[in-house]
Design a protein around this motif. Structure first.
Motif, PDB file in Angstrom:
ATOM      1  N   LYS A 158      15.248  30.511 -65.868  1.00 25.32           N
ATOM      2  CA  LYS A 158      14.564  29.164 -66.406  1.00 25.32           C
ATOM      3  C   LYS A 158      13.365  29.167 -67.130  1.00 25.32           C
ATOM      4  O   LYS A 158      13.006  28.467 -67.898  1.00 25.32           O
ATOM      5  N   ASN A 159      12.464  30.082 -66.196  1.00 21.56           N
ATOM      6  CA  ASN A 159      11.085  29.702 -66.525  1.00 21.56           C
ATOM      7  C   ASN A 159      10.446  31.012 -66.979  1.00 21.56           C
ATOM      8  O   ASN A 159       9.280  30.688 -67.726  1.00 21.56           O
ATOM      9  N   ALA A 160      11.005  32.193 -67.502  1.00 19.58           N
ATOM     10  CA  ALA A 160      10.650  33.541 -67.893  1.00 19.58           C
ATOM     11  C   ALA A 160       9.943  33.147 -69.359  1.00 19.58           C
ATOM     12  O   ALA A 160      10.834  32.374 -70.005  1.00 19.58           O
ATOM     13  N   LYS A 161       8.952  33.513 -69.751  1.00 20.95           N
ATOM     14  CA  LYS A 161       8.307  33.234 -71.016  1.00 20.95           C
ATOM     15  C   LYS A 161       8.838  34.386 -71.967  1.00 20.95           C
ATOM     16  O   LYS A 161       9.297  35.587 -71.483  1.00 20.95           O
ATOM     17  N   ALA A 188      15.913  38.854 -69.465  1.00 15.50           N
ATOM     18  CA  ALA A 188      17.069  39.677 -69.467  1.00 15.50           C
ATOM     19  C   ALA A 188      17.298  40.299 -67.994  1.00 15.50           C
ATOM     20  O   ALA A 188      18.246  40.695 -67.527  1.00 15.50           O
ATOM     21  N   ALA A 189      16.223  40.701 -67.669  1.00 12.29           N
ATOM     22  CA  ALA A 189      15.947  41.401 -66.169  1.00 12.29           C
ATOM     23  C   ALA A 189      16.679  40.453 -65.057  1.00 12.29           C
ATOM     24  O   ALA A 189      17.432  41.063 -64.153  1.00 12.29           O
ATOM     25  N   ALA A 190      16.217  39.346 -65.170  1.00 12.83           N
ATOM     26  CA  ALA A 190      16.604  38.340 -64.463  1.00 12.83           C
ATOM     27  C   ALA A 190      18.275  37.980 -64.279  1.00 12.83           C
ATOM     28  O   ALA A 190      18.879  37.966 -63.313  1.00 12.83           O
ATOM     29  N   LEU A 191      18.756  37.884 -65.620  1.00 11.06           N
ATOM     30  CA  LEU A 191      20.218  38.069 -65.891  1.00 11.06           C
ATOM     31  C   LEU A 191      20.991  39.292 -65.096  1.00 11.06           C
ATOM     32  O   LEU A 191      22.132  39.186 -64.780  1.00 11.06           O
ATOM     33  N   ASN A 192      20.073  40.346 -65.304  1.00 11.86           N
ATOM     34  CA  ASN A 192      20.845  41.531 -64.987  1.00 11.86           C
ATOM     35  C   ASN A 192      20.946  41.624 -63.397  1.00 11.86           C
ATOM     36  O   ASN A 192      21.681  41.765 -62.618  1.00 11.86           O
ATOM     37  N   LEU A 193      19.782  41.133 -62.765  1.00 11.93           N
ATOM     38  CA  LEU A 193      19.638  40.812 -61.387  1.00 11.93           C
ATOM     39  C   LEU A 193      20.720  39.833 -60.757  1.00 11.93           C
ATOM     40  O   LEU A 193      21.444  40.134 -59.663  1.00 11.93           O
ATOM     41  N   LYS A 194      21.032  38.998 -61.560  1.00 12.31           N
ATOM     42  CA  LYS A 194      22.110  38.020 -61.326  1.00 12.31           C
ATOM     43  C   LYS A 194      23.567  38.515 -61.157  1.00 12.31           C
ATOM     44  O   LYS A 194      24.070  38.336 -60.318  1.00 12.31           O
ATOM     45  N   GLY A 195      23.596  39.426 -62.355  1.00 12.89           N
ATOM     46  CA  GLY A 195      24.978  40.121 -62.395  1.00 12.89           C
ATOM     47  C   GLY A 195      25.115  41.158 -61.218  1.00 12.89           C
ATOM     48  O   GLY A 195      26.125  41.269 -60.569  1.00 12.89           O
ATOM     49  N   MET A 196      24.031  41.677 -60.661  1.00 18.53           N
ATOM     50  CA  MET A 196      24.160  42.707 -59.849  1.00 18.53           C
ATOM     51  C   MET A 196      24.478  41.937 -58.229  1.00 18.53           C
ATOM     52  O   MET A 196      25.268  42.364 -57.582  1.00 18.53           O
ATOM     53  N   ILE A 197      23.885  40.626 -58.343  1.00 20.97           N
ATOM     54  CA  ILE A 197      23.912  39.793 -56.840  1.00 20.97           C
ATOM     55  C   ILE A 197      25.712  39.438 -56.958  1.00 20.97           C
ATOM     56  O   ILE A 197      26.582  39.757 -55.806  1.00 20.97           O
ATOM     57  N   TYR A 198      26.196  39.093 -58.204  1.00 18.55           N
ATOM     58  CA  TYR A 198      27.648  38.742 -58.197  1.00 18.55           C
ATOM     59  C   TYR A 198      28.457  39.822 -57.889  1.00 18.55           C
ATOM     60  O   TYR A 198      29.485  40.052 -57.162  1.00 18.55           O
ATOM     61  N   LEU A 199      27.955  40.949 -58.504  1.00 18.86           N
ATOM     62  CA  LEU A 199      28.752  42.076 -58.395  1.00 18.86           C
ATOM     63  C   LEU A 199      28.941  42.719 -56.917  1.00 18.86           C
ATOM     64  O   LEU A 199      30.058  43.186 -56.373  1.00 18.86           O
ATOM     65  N   ASP A 200      27.749  42.572 -56.199  1.00 16.56           N
ATOM     66  CA  ASP A 200      27.831  42.941 -54.574  1.00 16.56           C
ATOM     67  C   ASP A 200      28.714  42.075 -53.939  1.00 16.56           C
ATOM     68  O   ASP A 200      29.102  42.357 -52.716  1.00 16.56           O
ATOM     69  N   GLN A 201      28.922  40.920 -54.434  1.00 17.99           N
ATOM     70  CA  GLN A 201      29.809  39.950 -53.743  1.00 17.99           C
ATOM     71  C   GLN A 201      31.263  39.858 -54.227  1.00 17.99           C
ATOM     72  O   GLN A 201      31.879  39.140 -53.793  1.00 17.99           O
TER      73      GLN A 201
END
Length: 234
Positions: A166-169, A190-203
């Protein structure tokens, strides 16, 4: 590494506040103190000039003992340890500073990165979180999110990732190493979206992970890590 962590935790538990270490030392008269401080400061500068960190550190210790109320000297010492990759010592000095001034941005940075380097992620995390709260620095928020993910604190990690999205410039970048050992500059979002994907993947949520990785790649088409992660989500 386990021995280093054990020793670090042992010293942390017993670590006194900086000013308490000199309570029993008689105070010098102001004139003598000023002269000795000037001499030690000059010797410290010479130690830096001649690339002799041992001399520089020794003089900083003498200045700290003589001036226990002045945080400039432990701040310099923590920085010197950190620059010389002595992360355990850097962390201990920085945390002593924080016991006196918990809003010292420099000490928070050194404590956070030093504790991360020695593998004490659970102790590094609060310092990264405090850095973000004090400075609003999105890189600190990313580090917080990634450590939360590494510690399997998925709800917290997802909250951090969503805040970044939401806030990344647009101009904010973060570096990742590719398989060829080259640093790839990627947008923070993009890095935050990748991190979000990794969290989903782990779950085990592959469809949601796939969507997040694809969105990351849409933002940075050459994002190698996101592409590798996308394959895992197929």
């Amino acid at each position: 590494m386990k021995r280093v962590l054990f020793m670090l935790l042992l010293v942390i538990c017993a670590s006194p506040i900086i000013a308490q270490t000199t309570d029993s030392i008689p105070r010098l008269d102001p004139k003598t103190r000023k002269v000795l401080n000037s001499q030690d400061q000059a010797a410290y500068q010479l130690g830096l000039r001649y690339a002799d960190p041992i001399v520089a550190k020794t003089k900083l210790y003498e200045l700290m003992v003589r001036n226990p109320e002045d945080l400039r000297y432990p701040e310099l010492l923590a920085g010197l340890y950190f620059e010389n990759n002595q992360y355990t010592s850097a962390a201990l000095v920085a945390m002593d500073i924080l016991s006196v001034n918990d809003k010292s941005v420099g000490a928070l940075e050194i404590a956070a990165y030093s504790l991360e380097q020695v593998g004490a992620l659970d102790r590094a995390l609060p310092h990264f979180e405090s850095l973000y709260l004090l400075t609003g620095d999105n890189f600190s928020l990313y580090k917080s999110g990634f450590i939360q993910y590494s510690l399997k604190r998925y709800d917290e990690a997802m909250n951090s990732a969503n805040m970044l999205i939401k806030n990344a410039k647009a101009e904010e970048k973060i570096g990742f190493n590719t398989t060829e050992g080259v640093t790839q500059e990627i947008s923070m979002k993009a890095a935050a979206l990748n991190l979000k994907g990794m969290i989903y993947l782990d779950q085990g949520s592959k469809p949601e992970a796939k969507t997040a990785f694809e969105e990351a790649i849409q933002l940075d088409s050459n994002y190698e890590l996101a592409k590798e992660n996308l394959k895992k989500a197929q």
